[in-house]
Design a protein around this motif. Structure first.
Motif, PDB file in Angstrom:
ATOM      1  N   THR A 163       0.821  -1.222   0.000  1.00  0.00           N
ATOM      2  CA  THR A 163       0.000   0.000   0.000  1.00  0.00           C
ATOM      3  C   THR A 163       0.851   1.266   0.000  1.00  0.00           C
ATOM      4  OG1 THR A 163      -0.113   0.208   2.421  1.00  0.00           O
ATOM      5  CG2 THR A 163      -1.732  -1.237   1.366  1.00  0.00           C
ATOM      6  N   LEU A 164       2.173   1.145  -0.013  1.00  0.00           N
ATOM      7  CA  LEU A 164       3.052   2.298   0.173  1.00  0.00           C
ATOM      8  C   LEU A 164       3.708   2.739  -1.134  1.00  0.00           C
ATOM      9  CD1 LEU A 164       4.825   1.266   3.496  1.00  0.00           C
ATOM     10  CD2 LEU A 164       2.827   2.731   3.218  1.00  0.00           C
ATOM     11  N   TYR A 165       3.706   4.039  -1.348  1.00  0.00           N
ATOM     12  CA  TYR A 165       4.365   4.632  -2.515  1.00  0.00           C
ATOM     13  C   TYR A 165       5.291   5.753  -2.061  1.00  0.00           C
ATOM     14  CZ  TYR A 165       1.846   2.341  -6.305  1.00  0.00           C
ATOM     15  OH  TYR A 165       1.385   1.413  -7.188  1.00  0.00           O
ATOM     16  N   GLU A 166       6.398   5.913  -2.750  1.00  0.00           N
ATOM     17  CA  GLU A 166       7.265   7.069  -2.578  1.00  0.00           C
ATOM     18  C   GLU A 166       6.821   8.122  -3.588  1.00  0.00           C
ATOM     19  OE1 GLU A 166      11.440   6.069  -2.829  1.00  0.00           O
ATOM     20  OE2 GLU A 166      10.995   4.036  -2.113  1.00  0.00           O
ATOM     21  N   VAL A 167       6.422   9.285  -3.111  1.00  0.00           N
ATOM     22  CA  VAL A 167       5.976  10.318  -4.044  1.00  0.00           C
ATOM     23  C   VAL A 167       7.145  11.192  -4.455  1.00  0.00           C
ATOM     24  CG1 VAL A 167       3.593  10.308  -3.265  1.00  0.00           C
ATOM     25  CG2 VAL A 167       5.218  11.882  -2.213  1.00  0.00           C
ATOM     26  N   GLN A 168       7.037  11.699  -5.668  1.00  0.00           N
ATOM     27  CA  GLN A 168       8.077  12.518  -6.274  1.00  0.00           C
ATOM     28  C   GLN A 168       7.456  13.847  -6.684  1.00  0.00           C
ATOM     29  OE1 GLN A 168       9.112   9.838  -9.514  1.00  0.00           O
ATOM     30  NE2 GLN A 168      10.409   8.569  -8.189  1.00  0.00           N
ATOM     31  N   THR A 169       8.074  14.529  -7.594  1.00  0.00           N
ATOM     32  CA  THR A 169       7.426  15.607  -8.330  1.00  0.00           C
ATOM     33  C   THR A 169       7.615  15.283  -9.806  1.00  0.00           C
ATOM     34  OG1 THR A 169       9.393  17.067  -8.427  1.00  0.00           O
ATOM     35  CG2 THR A 169       7.941  17.303  -6.529  1.00  0.00           C
ATOM     36  N   PRO A 170       6.716  15.771 -10.668  1.00  0.00           N
ATOM     37  CA  PRO A 170       5.698  16.791 -10.445  1.00  0.00           C
ATOM     38  C   PRO A 170       4.549  16.340  -9.527  1.00  0.00           C
ATOM     39  CG  PRO A 170       6.195  16.589 -12.806  1.00  0.00           C
ATOM     40  CD  PRO A 170       6.827  15.433 -12.106  1.00  0.00           C
ATOM     41  N   GLN A 171       4.042  17.345  -8.776  1.00  0.00           N
ATOM     42  CA  GLN A 171       2.787  17.232  -8.060  1.00  0.00           C
ATOM     43  C   GLN A 171       1.821  18.171  -8.788  1.00  0.00           C
ATOM     44  OE1 GLN A 171       2.916  16.991  -3.853  1.00  0.00           O
ATOM     45  NE2 GLN A 171       4.686  15.634  -3.926  1.00  0.00           N
ATOM     46  N   CYS A 172       0.663  17.651  -9.152  1.00  0.00           N
ATOM     47  CA  CYS A 172      -0.123  18.287 -10.226  1.00  0.00           C
ATOM     48  C   CYS A 172      -1.555  18.570  -9.795  1.00  0.00           C
ATOM     49  CB  CYS A 172      -0.123  17.379 -11.451  1.00  0.00           C
ATOM     50  SG  CYS A 172       1.530  16.794 -11.897  1.00  0.00           S
ATOM     51  N   PHE A 173      -2.035  19.736 -10.197  1.00  0.00           N
ATOM     52  CA  PHE A 173      -3.345  20.225  -9.753  1.00  0.00           C
ATOM     53  C   PHE A 173      -4.063  20.949 -10.876  1.00  0.00           C
ATOM     54  CE2 PHE A 173      -0.367  20.294  -6.268  1.00  0.00           C
ATOM     55  CZ  PHE A 173      -1.061  20.064  -5.095  1.00  0.00           C
ATOM     56  N   LYS A 174      -5.396  20.953 -10.805  1.00  0.00           N
ATOM     57  CA  LYS A 174      -6.149  21.990 -11.484  1.00  0.00           C
ATOM     58  C   LYS A 174      -5.897  23.300 -10.705  1.00  0.00           C
ATOM     59  CE  LYS A 174      -8.224  18.928 -14.202  1.00  0.00           C
ATOM     60  NZ  LYS A 174      -9.565  18.416 -13.911  1.00  0.00           N
ATOM     61  N   TYR A 175      -5.737  24.380 -11.426  1.00  0.00           N
ATOM     62  CA  TYR A 175      -5.284  25.638 -10.813  1.00  0.00           C
ATOM     63  C   TYR A 175      -6.163  26.074  -9.639  1.00  0.00           C
ATOM     64  CZ  TYR A 175      -4.482  30.699 -10.373  1.00  0.00           C
ATOM     65  OH  TYR A 175      -4.242  31.960  -9.891  1.00  0.00           O
ATOM     66  N   ASP A 176      -7.465  26.011  -9.802  1.00  0.00           N
ATOM     67  CA  ASP A 176      -8.370  26.492  -8.762  1.00  0.00           C
ATOM     68  C   ASP A 176      -8.193  25.696  -7.465  1.00  0.00           C
ATOM     69  OD1 ASP A 176     -10.537  28.233  -7.941  1.00  0.00           O
ATOM     70  OD2 ASP A 176     -11.817  26.467  -7.969  1.00  0.00           O
TER      71      ASP A 176
END
Length: 232
Positions: A163-176
């Motif tokens: 269940t475990l992940y190492e997160v990186q970038t990019p971290q991504c969003f809708k602008y709002d």
């Protein structure tokens, strides 16, 4: 596949490099003959429809503006950061609204570490696909090692590795959604090393998209050796 959507990129690039050693600026150390920050920027320069804001410190601001002027037309603005990552990224987000063509509420915004110089167009494709189906997503890889939760030197639990992940970038969003997440964090004094965690606090679901084990962040001298080896 290349994303046909307009992408805004906030790049934290202070590069104090305290773990790199005395008088070292990791952003301008070379990996296979090219400075770290230039490798990072080149990936976005080569990707369609990208508009970058660099967030940096006093020490680096002139050098970043020189890169903007001479090499990387994808850089639309260079701004000063703050005293923390959250404050610095917040400054970058505010700068987006000042661009000649600012993002609309559903435009894509990526936050990407300036020192994570082995990011690839495939990872950017994965992020675009993730945002096409979700409001927030982050590049990540499955954890290879068993992780222990430790308190005062004693193991408290062993989470299920699957269940475990190492997160990186990019971290991504809708602008709002990005703007709401950071407005909430800054107004409430919330600090986070992970941008998507701020969206989680507001109840948004964060999708994981495929990153790469080679998408490392240059932090210590060993990372320069590793990055050179990966490029070979």
């Amino acid at each position: 596949m290349s994303c046909q959507h307009k992408i805004y990129v906030v790049i934290p690039a202070a590069g104090s490099g305290s773990r790199m050693g005395k008088n070292s600026n990791k952003l301008f150390m070379e990996v296979a003959g090219i400075p770290v920050i230039e490798r990072t920027l080149q990936t976005f320069m080569d990707y369609p429809n990208t508009h970058c804001v660099i967030v940096t410190n006093e020490e680096n601001i002139d050098a970043m503006k020189e890169l903007q002027r001479t090499k990387f037309s994808c850089i639309e603005m260079v701004v000063l950061g703050g005293s923390s990552r959250t404050e610095s990224v917040g400054n970058g987000i505010r700068a987006l609204a000042l661009l000649n063509n600012p993002p609309s509420k559903d435009d894509y915004v990526f936050i990407h570490d300036g020192a994570r110089c082995l990011v690839t167009s495939q990872i950017l494709d994965n992020c675009c696909e993730g945002l096409a189906n979700n409001d927030v997503c982050v590049a990540g890889v499955a954890t290879k090692n068993t992780i222990k939760v430790v308190k005062d030197g004693i193991v408290e639990s062993t989470p299920d590795r699957s269940t475990l992940y190492e997160v990186q970038t990019p971290q991504c969003f809708k602008y709002d959604i990005l703007k709401k997440s950071y407005d909430n964090a800054i107004s409430n004094g919330i600090e986070a090393t992970d941008d998507t965690a701020l969206a989680e606090l507001l109840g948004y679901k964060v999708a994981i998209v495929e990153g790469s084990y080679s998408n490392i962040k240059i932090t210590t001298p060993e990372d320069i050796i590793l990055a050179n080896g990966l490029l070979k």
